[in-house]
Design an enzyme around this catalytic site. Structure first.
Site, PDB file in Angstrom:
ATOM      1  N   HIS A   1       0.007  -4.628  -8.768  1.00  0.00           N
ATOM      2  CA  HIS A   1       1.287  -4.144  -8.225  1.00  0.00           C
ATOM      3  C   HIS A   1       2.449  -4.892  -8.876  1.00  0.00           C
ATOM      4  CE1 HIS A   1      -1.073  -3.184  -4.350  1.00  0.00           C
ATOM      5  NE2 HIS A   1      -0.740  -2.017  -4.883  1.00  0.00           N
TER       6      HIS A   1
ATOM      7  N   LYS B   1      -5.456   4.692   5.804  1.00  0.00           N
ATOM      8  CA  LYS B   1      -5.847   3.321   5.466  1.00  0.00           C
ATOM      9  C   LYS B   1      -5.836   2.451   6.717  1.00  0.00           C
ATOM     10  CE  LYS B   1      -4.234   3.436   0.703  1.00  0.00           C
ATOM     11  NZ  LYS B   1      -3.432   2.771  -0.318  1.00  0.00           N
TER      12      LYS B   1
ATOM     13  N   ARG C   1      -4.683   3.191 -12.809  1.00  0.00           N
ATOM     14  CA  ARG C   1      -5.733   2.276 -13.251  1.00  0.00           C
ATOM     15  C   ARG C   1      -6.819   3.011 -14.024  1.00  0.00           C
ATOM     16  NH1 ARG C   1      -6.466   0.180  -7.302  1.00  0.00           N
ATOM     17  NH2 ARG C   1      -6.798   2.408  -7.269  1.00  0.00           N
TER      18      ARG C   1
ATOM     19  N   SER D   1      -6.203  -3.103  -3.814  1.00  0.00           N
ATOM     20  CA  SER D   1      -6.025  -3.813  -2.544  1.00  0.00           C
ATOM     21  C   SER D   1      -7.249  -3.690  -1.648  1.00  0.00           C
ATOM     22  CB  SER D   1      -4.795  -3.291  -1.800  1.00  0.00           C
ATOM     23  OG  SER D   1      -3.624  -3.608  -2.496  1.00  0.00           O
TER      24      SER D   1
END
Length: 179
Positions: A28, A52, A103, A141
């Site tokens: 990040h 989440k 990514r 994360s």
């Protein structure tokens, strides 16, 4: 400042980098550092995501992101919390750009679909994708939290201060396993 605000007579380019940042990772921070070079003002939009399960509250995440930004010393970045459609939030901020990090191919497929939906909602706001630095591509994360919850070392994935925050929270929650 809104999009029509000026800096020495020119229109400012405002970008939004949205995410849950639970926790904020070195990946990040790489995207923030690089994204801040592309706009006059970069707003880090810390949001909630109903799909989440956050480790930290929105207020804790915003404070952590602010601390990390201050540590980096990037002057044109600010942190704002939001709980709304991204495009509505971006419009309220006067943004003309959404910054997203990629990514892997799986990220691209999801982000491509999201960018298409966002364009349908507001075609005046562009989405730009920044590829994660090669050495940071595997960091997520979710995986950082899993590693920490099982007692693994996350030092290669987050800053030292964030590592301590996560360790403290894991100690409060209890580790999931010994191996």
């Amino acid at each position: 400042m809104a999009l029509n605000d000026t800096d020495e007579g020119r229109t400012l380019r405002i970008g939004v980098y949205p995410g849950t940042f639970d926790p904020i990772t070195l990946g990040h921070l790489d995207i923030i550092r690089r994204g801040a070079k592309l706009v006059d003002r970069l707003i880090i939009g810390v949001t909630t995501n109903p799909s989440k399960n956050p480790m930290f509250t929105p207020e804790e995440r915003m404070a952590t992101v602010r601390r990390e930004i201050d540590t980096l010393g990037i002057p044109n970045v600010e942190v704002v919390g939001f709980n709304a459609l991204l495009m509505k939030f971006a419009r309220r901020q006067g943004a003309s750009v959404i910054v997203r990090g990629l990514r892997a191919v799986a990220d691209f497929e999801y982000e491509y679909q999201m960018a298409g939906m966002n364009q349908q909602l507001d075609n005046e706001i562009e989405t730009i994708f920044l590829m994660a630095d090669v050495c940071l591509q595997p960091i997520a994360s979710k995986l950082v939290k899993e590693i920490a919850l099982f007692g693994g070392d996350i030092a290669d994935f987050v800053s030292p201060a964030v590592r301590q925050d996560v360790i403290r929270r894991v100690d409060e929650l209890g580790r999931l396993g010994e191996y």
